[in-house]
Design a protein around this motif. Structure first.
Motif, PDB file in Angstrom:
ATOM      1  N   PRO A 204      -9.889  -2.605  -0.742  1.00 26.09           N
ATOM      2  CA  PRO A 204      -8.927  -1.561  -1.111  1.00 26.09           C
ATOM      3  C   PRO A 204      -7.475  -1.911  -0.801  1.00 26.09           C
ATOM      4  O   PRO A 204      -6.573  -1.237  -1.299  1.00 26.09           O
ATOM      5  CB  PRO A 204      -9.388  -0.339  -0.315  1.00 26.09           C
ATOM      6  N   VAL A 205      -7.234  -2.958  -0.025  1.00 30.98           N
ATOM      7  CA  VAL A 205      -5.854  -3.399   0.205  1.00 30.98           C
ATOM      8  C   VAL A 205      -5.195  -3.839  -1.099  1.00 30.98           C
ATOM      9  O   VAL A 205      -3.979  -3.909  -1.186  1.00 30.98           O
ATOM     10  CB  VAL A 205      -5.793  -4.524   1.262  1.00 30.98           C
TER      11      VAL A 205
ATOM     12  N   VAL B 139       3.063   5.028  -4.036  1.00 32.07           N
ATOM     13  CA  VAL B 139       1.695   4.555  -3.799  1.00 32.07           C
ATOM     14  C   VAL B 139       1.703   3.387  -2.816  1.00 32.07           C
ATOM     15  O   VAL B 139       0.894   3.357  -1.873  1.00 32.07           O
ATOM     16  CB  VAL B 139       0.994   4.158  -5.123  1.00 32.07           C
ATOM     17  N   ALA B 140       2.608   2.443  -2.998  1.00 33.94           N
ATOM     18  CA  ALA B 140       2.682   1.295  -2.079  1.00 33.94           C
ATOM     19  C   ALA B 140       2.983   1.764  -0.661  1.00 33.94           C
ATOM     20  O   ALA B 140       2.316   1.350   0.299  1.00 33.94           O
ATOM     21  CB  ALA B 140       3.745   0.307  -2.554  1.00 33.94           C
ATOM     22  N   TRP B 141       3.984   2.635  -0.526  1.00 31.31           N
ATOM     23  CA  TRP B 141       4.347   3.149   0.796  1.00 31.31           C
ATOM     24  C   TRP B 141       3.177   3.897   1.437  1.00 31.31           C
ATOM     25  O   TRP B 141       2.827   3.669   2.587  1.00 31.31           O
ATOM     26  CB  TRP B 141       5.562   4.075   0.678  1.00 31.31           C
ATOM     27  N   GLY B 142       2.536   4.783   0.667  1.00 32.10           N
ATOM     28  CA  GLY B 142       1.452   5.588   1.205  1.00 32.10           C
ATOM     29  C   GLY B 142       0.228   4.776   1.572  1.00 32.10           C
ATOM     30  O   GLY B 142      -0.411   5.022   2.598  1.00 32.10           O
ATOM     31  N   ARG B 143      -0.101   3.791   0.754  1.00 24.56           N
ATOM     32  CA  ARG B 143      -1.315   3.004   1.000  1.00 24.56           C
ATOM     33  C   ARG B 143      -1.095   1.864   2.000  1.00 24.56           C
ATOM     34  O   ARG B 143      -2.048   1.389   2.596  1.00 24.56           O
ATOM     35  CB  ARG B 143      -1.889   2.466  -0.309  1.00 24.56           C
TER      36      ARG B 143
ATOM     37  N   SER C  91      -3.225   4.518   4.673  1.00 26.35           N
ATOM     38  CA  SER C  91      -3.750   3.170   4.442  1.00 26.35           C
ATOM     39  C   SER C  91      -5.281   3.195   4.410  1.00 26.35           C
ATOM     40  O   SER C  91      -5.932   3.935   5.135  1.00 26.35           O
ATOM     41  CB  SER C  91      -3.275   2.235   5.554  1.00 26.35           C
ATOM     42  N   PHE C  92      -5.836   2.370   3.552  1.00 26.42           N
ATOM     43  CA  PHE C  92      -7.279   2.204   3.509  1.00 26.42           C
ATOM     44  C   PHE C  92      -7.783   1.320   4.651  1.00 26.42           C
ATOM     45  O   PHE C  92      -8.969   1.185   4.863  1.00 26.42           O
ATOM     46  CB  PHE C  92      -7.723   1.588   2.169  1.00 26.42           C
ATOM     47  N   LEU C  93      -6.860   0.692   5.351  1.00 27.73           N
ATOM     48  CA  LEU C  93      -7.236  -0.252   6.404  1.00 27.73           C
ATOM     49  C   LEU C  93      -7.543   0.445   7.722  1.00 27.73           C
ATOM     50  O   LEU C  93      -8.176  -0.141   8.589  1.00 27.73           O
ATOM     51  CB  LEU C  93      -6.128  -1.278   6.610  1.00 27.73           C
ATOM     52  N   GLY C  94      -7.060   1.657   7.927  1.00 29.77           N
ATOM     53  CA  GLY C  94      -7.214   2.308   9.217  1.00 29.77           C
ATOM     54  C   GLY C  94      -8.134   3.411   9.273  1.00 29.77           C
ATOM     55  O   GLY C  94      -9.005   3.942   8.993  1.00 29.77           O
TER      56      GLY C  94
END
Length: 127
Positions: free
Chosen positions: A72-73, A115-119, A124-127
């Motif tokens: 998802p990154v 979208v870039a800032w939020g993700r 983030s999908f990483l946390g």
């Protein structure tokens, strides 16, 4: 916030999938006849197809990795790709003095930035 990011990413994906498919399916000569597509005259058929491929890849990257929960990154990276595409589009339209197109480009750029800032950040999908 998460819902807003999903909605914006899906909207961008729809717009860029449609734009990319048109560039891939419609011959350059026919695109030249479309009102608002005068920029095509500055590019070869291969370059127009390449832009179409990049737009389709951006559309897929904005939603599919998150939906499949597979890398998802790639979602914020695809959003950065849309930002780069829009910067390029804005440069082309500025050079051609097609100021009406700049508003749409700026809106897509801002949405992709969101979208870039939020993700990359708070959702983030990483946390």
């Amino acid at each position: 916030m998460n819902l807003a990011l999903w909605i914006v990413a899906a909207l961008l994906a729809f717009v860029f999938l449609l734009a990319g498919v048109v560039k891939l399916a419609v011959p350059r000569e026919k695109l030249l006849a479309v009102r608002g597509a005068g920029w095509v005259e500055n590019y070869s058929a291969a370059a127009v197809k390449l832009i179409g491929v990049l737009e389709v890849l951006a559309a897929v990257g904005l939603v599919l990795p998150a939906v499949l929960d597979l890398a998802p990154v790639l979602v914020p990276l695809a959003a950065v790709g849309v930002i780069l595409l829009m910067v390029g589009a804005m440069i082309v339209h500025l050079r051609r003095r097609e100021n009406a197109h700049l508003v749409a480009n700026a809106v897509y750029l801002a949405l992709a930035g969101f979208v870039a800032w939020g993700r990359f950040g708070p959702e983030s999908f990483l946390g």
